[in-house]
Write an enzyme that holds these catalytic residues in place. Structure first.
Site: not given
Ligand code: MN
Length: 257
Positions: A75, A81
């Site tokens: 991923h 994030h």
């Molecule tokens: Mn990650």
């Protein structure tokens, strides 16, 4: 790329002088996922619920509903994030020109076999550039460790020790180097995360996440078949979902070699 360049690539794929490497791990209910200590929330394993299977609910078709974390299997980590990148790009905002480009391989398979907690330093990265030439604009750097052979065995893959996970990754100097290099777009690993297992105890904690995502670059994890990727000269394609607001996404990762 001119039309003739694309035509040449098509011909090279047809005659076998170029080929496509799949750098993606299979994604299933048994795909290992990151485990964080208390009190942090953890991501579930992939699960799926059947909608129909050639039955009354769908006589001619089969389909399922998935539940999975954004950060599951092979991923991509988007800048948003991490706290340091929270004002940066989500997955859907990433330009395709950043997801297709040259890829370099830094091979530390031997060192990691001897020391699973091996840390990649700025000096290692400098040495790579001296030996293989300056990193081209738009490049991805992949860290080859041999860890991919553990990818289907969650205990071996996560390698939790008495004091936390023992997996390779950059130290603070290596993370700083990657984030500061003007030509590095992203960093890829075979392990469950772009930081080393011990990186929660570094200063700053999780320096690759902190510096790289904070600098608007990207990460890719749980890569497969890196042993087949040449050190230089391959063309990478990272294909995450165009997930609006996504902090990450499972991705198909391919290379033309
Ligand atoms: Mn990650």
């Amino acid at each position: 790329m001119s039309t003739s360049s694309v035509t040449e690539l098509i011909a090279a794929l047809a005659d076998g002088s170029a080929r496509i490497l799949d750098l993606t791990q299979p994604l299933s209910e048994t795909t290992p996922v990151l485990v964080l200590p208390e009190p942090f929330a953890n991501t579930p394993h992939l699960s799926r619920r059947q909608l129909s299977r050639f039955d009354d609910a769908g006589p001619a078709w089969a389909w399922d509903v998935l539940e999975l974390g954004e950060h599951t299997g092979t991923h991509l980590d988007a800048p948003i994030h991490w706290l340091t990148g929270r004002d940066g790009e989500d997955v859907a905002s990433i330009s395709p020109s950043r997801l297709v480009g040259p890829v370099r391989v830094i091979d530390r398979t031997e060192q990691v076999a001897a020391d699973p907690g091996y840390l990649l330093t700025a000096a290692d990265l400098d040495e790579h550039e001296r030996e293989h030439g300056p990193i081209e604009p738009g490049s991805w750097i992949f860290f080859r460790t041999g860890w991919g052979v553990r990818a289907q065995d969650e205990a071996a893959f996560l390698n939790a020790g008495e004091h936390g996970p023992v997996t390779p990754g950059p130290d603070v100097s290596g993370a700083r180097w990657l984030a500061d290099h003007p030509n590095v777009v992203g960093f890829g690993v075979e392990t469950v995360g772009i930081d080393a297992g011990a990186a929660g105890g570094f200063d700053p904690a999780f320096p690759v996440h902190n510096f790289l995502l904070g600098a608007g670059r990207y990460g890719v994890t749980q890569l497969a078949n890196l042993e087949a990727l040449p050190v230089t000269g391959a063309l990478l394609v990272v294909a995450p979902l165009k997930l609006v607001g996504g902090t990450g996404s499972p991705a198909r990762v391919l290379a033309f070699v």
